[in-house]
Design a protein around this motif. Structure first.
Motif, PDB file in Angstrom:
ATOM      1  N   PRO A 144       0.807  -1.226   0.000  1.00 29.29           N
ATOM      2  CA  PRO A 144       0.000   0.000   0.000  1.00 29.29           C
ATOM      3  C   PRO A 144       0.834   1.267   0.000  1.00 29.29           C
ATOM      4  O   PRO A 144       0.426   2.287  -0.560  1.00 29.29           O
ATOM      5  CB  PRO A 144      -0.834  -0.115   1.280  1.00 29.29           C
ATOM      6  CG  PRO A 144      -0.070  -1.038   2.153  1.00 29.29           C
ATOM      7  CD  PRO A 144       0.580  -2.009   1.230  1.00 29.29           C
ATOM      8  N   VAL A 145       2.016   1.219   0.629  1.00 28.68           N
ATOM      9  CA  VAL A 145       2.896   2.390   0.623  1.00 28.68           C
ATOM     10  C   VAL A 145       3.366   2.681  -0.793  1.00 28.68           C
ATOM     11  O   VAL A 145       3.380   3.840  -1.242  1.00 28.68           O
ATOM     12  CB  VAL A 145       4.096   2.150   1.556  1.00 28.68           C
ATOM     13  CG1 VAL A 145       5.061   3.324   1.505  1.00 28.68           C
ATOM     14  CG2 VAL A 145       3.619   1.921   2.979  1.00 28.68           C
ATOM     15  N   ALA A 146       3.753   1.631  -1.523  1.00 31.20           N
ATOM     16  CA  ALA A 146       4.170   1.812  -2.905  1.00 31.20           C
ATOM     17  C   ALA A 146       3.021   2.294  -3.775  1.00 31.20           C
ATOM     18  O   ALA A 146       3.198   3.124  -4.670  1.00 31.20           O
ATOM     19  CB  ALA A 146       4.724   0.495  -3.454  1.00 31.20           C
ATOM     20  N   ALA A 147       1.820   1.791  -3.504  1.00 31.33           N
ATOM     21  CA  ALA A 147       0.658   2.174  -4.305  1.00 31.33           C
ATOM     22  C   ALA A 147       0.326   3.652  -4.155  1.00 31.33           C
ATOM     23  O   ALA A 147      -0.153   4.288  -5.093  1.00 31.33           O
ATOM     24  CB  ALA A 147      -0.551   1.324  -3.902  1.00 31.33           C
ATOM     25  N   PHE A 148       0.596   4.216  -2.979  1.00 35.26           N
ATOM     26  CA  PHE A 148       0.249   5.611  -2.722  1.00 35.26           C
ATOM     27  C   PHE A 148       1.409   6.570  -2.959  1.00 35.26           C
ATOM     28  O   PHE A 148       1.281   7.759  -2.652  1.00 35.26           O
ATOM     29  CB  PHE A 148      -0.258   5.768  -1.285  1.00 35.26           C
ATOM     30  CG  PHE A 148      -1.685   5.351  -1.105  1.00 35.26           C
ATOM     31  CD1 PHE A 148      -2.718   6.249  -1.306  1.00 35.26           C
ATOM     32  CD2 PHE A 148      -2.002   4.048  -0.753  1.00 35.26           C
ATOM     33  CE1 PHE A 148      -4.035   5.862  -1.155  1.00 35.26           C
ATOM     34  CE2 PHE A 148      -3.320   3.651  -0.595  1.00 35.26           C
ATOM     35  CZ  PHE A 148      -4.343   4.561  -0.796  1.00 35.26           C
ATOM     36  N   LEU A 149       2.519   6.074  -3.509  1.00 36.64           N
ATOM     37  CA  LEU A 149       3.660   6.947  -3.764  1.00 36.64           C
ATOM     38  C   LEU A 149       3.292   8.072  -4.717  1.00 36.64           C
ATOM     39  O   LEU A 149       3.635   9.242  -4.494  1.00 36.64           O
ATOM     40  CB  LEU A 149       4.829   6.131  -4.323  1.00 36.64           C
ATOM     41  CG  LEU A 149       6.066   6.934  -4.731  1.00 36.64           C
ATOM     42  CD1 LEU A 149       6.638   7.671  -3.529  1.00 36.64           C
ATOM     43  CD2 LEU A 149       7.120   6.025  -5.351  1.00 36.64           C
ATOM     44  N   GLY A 150       2.600   7.736  -5.794  1.00 40.26           N
ATOM     45  CA  GLY A 150       2.208   8.765  -6.754  1.00 40.26           C
ATOM     46  C   GLY A 150       1.283   9.797  -6.143  1.00 40.26           C
ATOM     47  O   GLY A 150       1.418  11.006  -6.396  1.00 40.26           O
ATOM     48  N   TYR A 151       0.333   9.345  -5.317  1.00 45.53           N
ATOM     49  CA  TYR A 151      -0.575  10.282  -4.654  1.00 45.53           C
ATOM     50  C   TYR A 151       0.168  11.167  -3.658  1.00 45.53           C
ATOM     51  O   TYR A 151      -0.172  12.344  -3.487  1.00 45.53           O
ATOM     52  CB  TYR A 151      -1.684   9.517  -3.945  1.00 45.53           C
ATOM     53  CG  TYR A 151      -2.551   8.697  -4.864  1.00 45.53           C
ATOM     54  CD1 TYR A 151      -3.487   9.306  -5.691  1.00 45.53           C
ATOM     55  CD2 TYR A 151      -2.427   7.314  -4.919  1.00 45.53           C
ATOM     56  CE1 TYR A 151      -4.286   8.553  -6.541  1.00 45.53           C
ATOM     57  CE2 TYR A 151      -3.212   6.556  -5.762  1.00 45.53           C
ATOM     58  CZ  TYR A 151      -4.146   7.180  -6.572  1.00 45.53           C
ATOM     59  OH  TYR A 151      -4.929   6.436  -7.420  1.00 45.53           O
ATOM     60  N   ASP A 152       1.182  10.603  -2.997  1.00 42.57           N
ATOM     61  CA  ASP A 152       1.969  11.399  -2.055  1.00 42.57           C
ATOM     62  C   ASP A 152       2.701  12.526  -2.778  1.00 42.57           C
ATOM     63  O   ASP A 152       2.807  13.645  -2.261  1.00 42.57           O
ATOM     64  CB  ASP A 152       2.984  10.515  -1.325  1.00 42.57           C
ATOM     65  CG  ASP A 152       2.326   9.617  -0.298  1.00 42.57           C
ATOM     66  OD1 ASP A 152       1.196   9.930   0.122  1.00 42.57           O
ATOM     67  OD2 ASP A 152       2.930   8.593   0.080  1.00 42.57           O
ATOM     68  N   ILE A 153       3.205  12.218  -3.970  1.00 43.12           N
ATOM     69  CA  ILE A 153       3.906  13.245  -4.747  1.00 43.12           C
ATOM     70  C   ILE A 153       2.956  14.389  -5.081  1.00 43.12           C
ATOM     71  O   ILE A 153       3.298  15.572  -4.937  1.00 43.12           O
ATOM     72  CB  ILE A 153       4.495  12.636  -6.031  1.00 43.12           C
ATOM     73  CG1 ILE A 153       5.598  11.622  -5.669  1.00 43.12           C
ATOM     74  CG2 ILE A 153       5.049  13.730  -6.944  1.00 43.12           C
ATOM     75  CD1 ILE A 153       6.138  10.876  -6.863  1.00 43.12           C
ATOM     76  N   VAL A 154       1.742  14.065  -5.507  1.00 40.10           N
ATOM     77  CA  VAL A 154       0.756  15.091  -5.847  1.00 40.10           C
ATOM     78  C   VAL A 154       0.370  15.888  -4.612  1.00 40.10           C
ATOM     79  O   VAL A 154       0.266  17.128  -4.652  1.00 40.10           O
ATOM     80  CB  VAL A 154      -0.497  14.447  -6.481  1.00 40.10           C
ATOM     81  CG1 VAL A 154      -1.581  15.503  -6.729  1.00 40.10           C
ATOM     82  CG2 VAL A 154      -0.123  13.760  -7.785  1.00 40.10           C
ATOM     83  N   TYR A 155       0.164  15.192  -3.483  1.00 38.66           N
ATOM     84  CA  TYR A 155      -0.212  15.882  -2.243  1.00 38.66           C
ATOM     85  C   TYR A 155       0.862  16.870  -1.821  1.00 38.66           C
ATOM     86  O   TYR A 155       0.569  18.009  -1.428  1.00 38.66           O
ATOM     87  CB  TYR A 155      -0.446  14.863  -1.130  1.00 38.66           C
ATOM     88  CG  TYR A 155      -0.519  15.485   0.249  1.00 38.66           C
ATOM     89  CD1 TYR A 155      -1.661  16.165   0.667  1.00 38.66           C
ATOM     90  CD2 TYR A 155       0.571  15.404   1.118  1.00 38.66           C
ATOM     91  CE1 TYR A 155      -1.722  16.737   1.930  1.00 38.66           C
ATOM     92  CE2 TYR A 155       0.519  15.979   2.379  1.00 38.66           C
ATOM     93  CZ  TYR A 155      -0.637  16.644   2.781  1.00 38.66           C
ATOM     94  OH  TYR A 155      -0.676  17.223   4.018  1.00 38.66           O
TER      95      TYR A 155
END
Length: 322
Positions: free
Chosen positions: A246-257
């Motif tokens: 799940p951490v890897a899956a949300f990496l892209g969203y973290d960048i946008v945030y």
């Protein structure tokens, strides 16, 4: 794998098209146009000249003709003209985009340096005092607005303790390219990056903690322990590796945030990046710059989603649909 990436990339094309149409229509619905900010700063300009200039620039053309012209220029790398500052938009972005990039990169690194160890500790020691402390921290960081927390950090570490600069991205007295210049850049970067990172850790801590707790109960973990595998290897090779999905899956969203959160961070810390430019352009009614920045943030959101899907497909091939 290649088919999956190509398919997801093709899906992003109509998303980008719809995004560009929506941004342009919203800009058309706003009061004023690309020249409004220029005319506000020059109130004595002849109205006849203003009308003539709008006709010359095609601002009175039908919206679909303006859109085709605008999107055609974007595809060719022509971002338009800031009539408030009388410079090209790409020139304004060039002086800001590097600052936002380094701020975002530093925030992302600090976020994972803080969140991953805390998530692992909370997952390995559930219901302990340490776990309760970490969970409390994650809930508190989730509930505090970023602009409130940034102001507190600025007041304590900038004005009261005087540990960090309170504005800018570098000391103007340093020579560009020198060692002191790079040290000054880092010094100006740390406080806004840390302020953003401390609030961006919530989701990573929670997901990692919950995944570790759930994975410890899986059959393959019980089998590894039954075979006599050392506990350290059980955690590193079986539990921790699978919990990172799940951490890897949300990496892209973290960048946008992080990049979107820089709008508040850069404004509060007077950090000259894209976020501060966005706010200043809205206040100055520099719509040419605003349109490009909104489009840029939208593109980053779509690319962040695409990056998350690709990363997740790499670490977990089961989600691929061939």
């Amino acid at each position: 794998m290649l088919k999956f990436i190509i398919r997801r990339s093709l899906i992003a094309i109509p998303q980008l098209f719809l995004l560009s149409v929506l941004i342009f229509l919203l800009a058309q619905a706003m009061p004023g146009d690309a020249l409004s900010g220029k005319f506000i700063n020059s109130p004595n300009l002849d109205p006849a000249y203003q009308s003539e200039l709008r006709d010359k620039l095609g601002l009175n053309d039908p919206w679909h003709e303006q859109y085709v012209r605008w999107i055609g220029n974007l595809v060719q790398g022509e971002l338009g003209m800031s009539y408030v500052h009388n410079v090209k938009v790409e020139t304004m972005l060039e002086s800001r985009i590097a600052n936002t990039f380094w701020l975002g990169l530093a925030t992302l690194i600090l976020t994972y340096l803080i969140a991953v160890p805390l998530g692992v500790i909370a997952g390995r020691l559930p219901d302990t005092n340490m776990d309760k402390f970490i969970v409390t921290y994650s809930y508190v960081s989730f509930s505090i607005p970023i602009f409130v927390f940034a102001l507190i950090m600025l007041y304590i570490f900038g004005f009261t303790l005087d540990w960090f600069p309170t504005g800018g991205s570098v000391d103007v007295r340093t020579e560009p390219g020198s060692w002191d210049w790079y040290v000054s850049k880092l010094h100006h970067l740390l406080l806004p990056a840390l302020s953003s990172a401390l609030l961006a850790t919530t989701s990573t801590i929670q997901y990692l903690r919950n995944e570790i707790i759930d994975t410890k109960l899986k059959d393959f973990v019980k089998t590894a322990r039954a075979k006599g595998t050392p506990e350290r290897k059980v955690y590193t090779r079986h539990i921790f590796r699978n919990s990172l999905l799940p951490v890897a899956a949300f990496l892209g969203y973290d960048i946008v945030y992080i990049l979107s959160g820089s709008i508040f961070i850069e404004q509060i810390f007077s950090y000259p990046g894209l976020g501060q430019l966005f706010v200043d352009s809205i206040q100055q009614r520099d719509f040419a710059v605003v349109n490009v920045l909104v489009m840029l943030f939208g593109v980053l959101s779509i690319l962040g989603t695409l990056l998350s899907d690709i990363i997740l497909s790499i670490v977990d091939p089961r989600i691929r649909i061939d």
